[in-house]
Design a protein around this motif. Structure first.
Motif, PDB file in Angstrom:
ATOM      1  N   GLU A 129     -22.735   4.538 -61.347  1.00 19.77           N
ATOM      2  CA  GLU A 129     -23.083   5.879 -60.875  1.00 19.77           C
ATOM      3  C   GLU A 129     -23.070   5.941 -59.346  1.00 19.77           C
ATOM      4  O   GLU A 129     -22.624   6.923 -58.758  1.00 19.77           O
ATOM      5  N   ILE A 130     -23.547   4.892 -58.702  1.00 13.16           N
ATOM      6  CA  ILE A 130     -23.504   4.851 -57.238  1.00 13.16           C
ATOM      7  C   ILE A 130     -22.062   4.893 -56.748  1.00 13.16           C
ATOM      8  O   ILE A 130     -21.737   5.546 -55.748  1.00 13.16           O
ATOM      9  N   MET A 131     -21.179   4.228 -57.481  1.00  7.55           N
ATOM     10  CA  MET A 131     -19.770   4.168 -57.092  1.00  7.55           C
ATOM     11  C   MET A 131     -19.007   5.452 -57.419  1.00  7.55           C
ATOM     12  O   MET A 131     -17.842   5.594 -57.069  1.00  7.55           O
ATOM     13  N   VAL A 140     -34.710  12.927 -46.894  1.00  6.90           N
ATOM     14  CA  VAL A 140     -34.028  13.918 -46.054  1.00  6.90           C
ATOM     15  C   VAL A 140     -34.123  13.510 -44.589  1.00  6.90           C
ATOM     16  O   VAL A 140     -33.150  13.591 -43.832  1.00  6.90           O
ATOM     17  N   GLU A 141     -35.291  13.044 -44.184  1.00 10.69           N
ATOM     18  CA  GLU A 141     -35.501  12.661 -42.784  1.00 10.69           C
ATOM     19  C   GLU A 141     -34.555  11.546 -42.352  1.00 10.69           C
ATOM     20  O   GLU A 141     -33.979  11.598 -41.259  1.00 10.69           O
ATOM     21  N   VAL A 142     -34.376  10.524 -43.189  1.00 13.14           N
ATOM     22  CA  VAL A 142     -33.574   9.365 -42.773  1.00 13.14           C
ATOM     23  C   VAL A 142     -32.108   9.483 -43.186  1.00 13.14           C
ATOM     24  O   VAL A 142     -31.290   8.638 -42.821  1.00 13.14           O
ATOM     25  N   GLY A 143     -31.764  10.508 -43.963  1.00 13.33           N
ATOM     26  CA  GLY A 143     -30.369  10.714 -44.339  1.00 13.33           C
ATOM     27  C   GLY A 143     -29.896   9.888 -45.518  1.00 13.33           C
ATOM     28  O   GLY A 143     -28.709   9.529 -45.599  1.00 13.33           O
ATOM     29  N   THR A 144     -30.781   9.584 -46.454  1.00 12.87           N
ATOM     30  CA  THR A 144     -30.377   8.870 -47.671  1.00 12.87           C
ATOM     31  C   THR A 144     -29.318   9.677 -48.416  1.00 12.87           C
ATOM     32  O   THR A 144     -29.458  10.886 -48.583  1.00 12.87           O
ATOM     33  N   ARG A 145     -28.261   9.003 -48.873  1.00 17.52           N
ATOM     34  CA  ARG A 145     -27.140   9.704 -49.518  1.00 17.52           C
ATOM     35  C   ARG A 145     -27.255   9.750 -51.038  1.00 17.52           C
ATOM     36  O   ARG A 145     -26.843  10.722 -51.663  1.00 17.52           O
ATOM     37  N   LYS A 199     -34.455   2.996 -43.450  1.00 15.23           N
ATOM     38  CA  LYS A 199     -33.443   4.063 -43.434  1.00 15.23           C
ATOM     39  C   LYS A 199     -32.282   3.775 -44.402  1.00 15.23           C
ATOM     40  O   LYS A 199     -31.119   3.690 -44.000  1.00 15.23           O
ATOM     41  N   PRO A 200     -32.574   3.640 -45.679  1.00 15.78           N
ATOM     42  CA  PRO A 200     -31.522   3.271 -46.635  1.00 15.78           C
ATOM     43  C   PRO A 200     -30.553   4.413 -46.918  1.00 15.78           C
ATOM     44  O   PRO A 200     -30.952   5.576 -46.994  1.00 15.78           O
ATOM     45  N   GLU A 201     -29.288   4.060 -47.076  1.00 15.56           N
ATOM     46  CA  GLU A 201     -28.293   5.041 -47.519  1.00 15.56           C
ATOM     47  C   GLU A 201     -28.415   5.288 -49.018  1.00 15.56           C
ATOM     48  O   GLU A 201     -28.134   6.381 -49.504  1.00 15.56           O
ATOM     49  N   VAL A 202     -28.799   4.237 -49.735  1.00 16.10           N
ATOM     50  CA  VAL A 202     -28.949   4.312 -51.191  1.00 16.10           C
ATOM     51  C   VAL A 202     -30.334   3.798 -51.562  1.00 16.10           C
ATOM     52  O   VAL A 202     -30.774   2.768 -51.046  1.00 16.10           O
TER      53      VAL A 202
END
Length: 567
Positions: free
Chosen positions: A350-352, A193-198, A116-119
């Motif tokens: 870019e992530i920041m 989408v399922e795990v809520g990756t940002r 369930k990674p955010e990134v």
């Protein structure tokens, strides 16, 4: 800029670029967990050992396997899968069959669901993995076999060839690049989408290291080779799909960094050379006469002098280049090179939230032409002229099915029938669903519009749900290799939603709920002015069928069919 990041998944994290991305993320973002996912167990464990030593305060976990296949095949080579007819047929179903079944079995989906990674930073060279399956050679082999079968009149001699051709055909079918890429992107998107990756950052490729069709570093006598051009085609097809992901609501921010040079390097060493996973040998040469033909098959019987050893530079997935090769490819005006550290720095910036100017998706987004004021100005007279001509010809200009899915045609025809019988949203709300169902069914039975609807592939489900008014062809259910499909109440509900004009009362309960929401937005607009113009706006009490369906696409939570960027 300080941002909190919990879990980061780096696909290809043990590779040349991926490892530097991991280091940059560990230094700059200090996440709670970094997950290293790569092809082989050995390389993941070696990377984890190094990262634990280098960053003792950060948690690392690892996983391995081929993310382009299902879990049960994740540790197998593509050759092993294709050598088994049963496995290759499973692979075919995973690419061309039911997506939901593939989703449950996917190695990539399993990794994303597990952590369930955010990134997610994707440093896998997807274009290489998908395009270098030699579809051209396989196509020629299949063509040769088919020609032999066709030329051989004796069936007993043709049978062995037919068996070979089945295997080659399976190989050819599952080697098609674009279907594989599309399925890969579909699975990736749904899992995120399922795990809520940002945030999802792809490290892509140009396929040619930034060079053009004149690239001299190719794989055949053609310049460039068909395989290399396929890699570029897949790379930019991938970019196009990422652009669509970036414009889809409900998912992560999507970015792509696309290096346009050779990427290097990992280390310089003197080492044994390997080909196809095996040691390359030095052979004692032999002299032979040059006749009318040249045999290019691999020959046995040559004396081996030992393993081939050479000094070179390790450039990761690009290969091991000798001094001469590296000097040539990196010389001025050739491919030159960019370092993994520079790529990693841009990824993390870019992530920041920094604007590096290197995000390809943002560049495309800023370069494309958006809807214009002029087109909006012309829209009204176009609609008015079509309405005038529709009235003059006593016809129904509703839907042909050429714009998109059967669901669009189904909704337009249902809205059109409601408009004919009830005119306004309020009149529909004032009627009982059963009365609406009867009224529309009686009208359909008497009107020629019935024949128009079924002639574009949209059947009509009667109010009792037990009969279907249809034409010679039906768009839903879709053809998936069989012309006769099983029908259950659940399937009928699904088909009716996707592409049948549904005259059952329960469908008009749904329509009334939509119209109720539309009327509320009309009142808001009158009281609040331009601030009320949102996705939920509908600015009339009349049933304007296109506007109604546009509102549904904008507001139905299961469709979410609106553009993020609207001027």
């Amino acid at each position: 800029m300080n941002i909190h990041v919990g879990r980061v998944l780096v696909l290809g994290g043990a590779g040349l670029v991926g490892a530097q991305v991991v280091r940059q993320i560990a230094r700059d973002l200090k996440p709670e967990l970094i997950v290293i996912a790569s092809r082989y167990q050995r390389e993941v464990r070696e990377a984890l050992r190094d990262f634990h030593k280098e960053f003792p305060d950060i948690s690392f976990e690892g996983c391995w396997g081929n993310v382009f296949v299902r879990k049960q095949f994740a540790d197998k080579t593509r050759k092993e899968i294709l050598e088994s007819l049963s496995k290759s047929r499973v692979l075919f179903q995973d690419v061309f069959g039911d997506k939901s079944a593939t989703y449950q079995q996917s190695q990539l989906v399993d990794i994303i669901r597990s952590f369930k990674p955010e990134v997610i930073v994707d440093s896998i060279n997807t274009a290489t993995a998908i395009s270098y399956q030699d579809v051209y050679t396989t196509s020629l082999e299949v063509e040769n076999i088919l020609n032999q079968i066709q030329a051989d009149d004796r069936s007993e001699q043709a049978r062995p060839l037919e068996k070979v051709s089945i295997k080659k055909l399976e190989h050819l079918l599952v080697s098609q690049s674009i279907p594989q890429l599309i399925r890969h992107v579909q699975l990736l998107w749904e899992a995120m989408v399922e795990v809520g990756t940002r945030i999802y950052v792809k490290i892509g490729t140009t396929g040619t290291g930034g060079m053009g069709l004149n690239i001299p570093y190719t794989h055949s006598e053609d310049k460039p080779s068909a395989n290399l051009m396929t890699k570029t085609a897949v790379a930019f097809a991938h970019t196009g799909l990422l652009f669509l992901m970036a414009r889809t609501p409900g998912g992560p921010i999507v970015k792509e960094i696309k290096p346009g040079a050779m990427i290097g390097y990992r280390k310089i060493e003197y080492r044994a050379i390997r080909r196809d996973g095996k040691p390359a040998m030095i052979y004692e040469s032999q002299m032979e006469p040059l006749g009318n033909t040249v045999d290019i098959s691999f020959r046995t019987g040559y004396n081996q002098k030992g393993e081939l050893m050479m000094v070179g530079v390790d450039t990761g997935e690009n290969g091991f280049f000798t001094l001469g090769e590296f000097e040539a490819i990196t010389s001025l005006y050739q491919m030159e090179f960019v370092t993994p550290e520079e790529i990693a720095q841009n990824v993390v910036l870019e992530i920041m939230g920094s604007n590096t100017g290197k995000d390809v998706i943002a560049a495309i987004d800023g370069a494309i032409m958006d809807p214009s004021y002029r087109a909006g100005y012309l829209r009204r007279p176009v609609l008015e002229e079509m309405k005038r001509l529709e009235k003059k010809t006593n016809s129904h200009s509703v839907a042909l099915g050429q714009l998109g899915p059967p669901e669009l045609s189904k909704l337009l025809y249902e809205a059109h029938l409601l408009k004919i019988r009830y005119k306004t949203l309020q009149n529909v709300l004032d009627a009982e669903p059963e009365a609406i169902s009867r009224s529309l069914y009686n009208y359909v039975r008497r009107s020629e519009i019935r024949n128009v609807i079924v002639s574009v592939g949209i059947p009509i489900l009667t109010p009792d749900g037990k009969q279907l008014i249809r034409g010679p062809f039906i768009n839903i259910p879709e053809y998936r290799g069989e012309f006769v499909v099983q029908s259950t109440p659940e399937q009928i509900d699904r088909w009716a939603k996707k592409g049948w004009v549904d005259l059952r009362p329960k469908n008009f309960v749904i329509w009334q709920d939509r119209f109720r929401q539309m009327l509320r937005s009309t009142t808001t607009f009158l009281n609040e002015g331009s601030t009320a113009i949102t996705l939920r706006s509908y600015l009339s009490d009349e049933i304007n069928i296109g506007e109604v369906v546009g509102w549904i696409f904008n507001n139905d939570p299961q469709i979410k069919g609106y553009r993020i960027k609207a001027l």
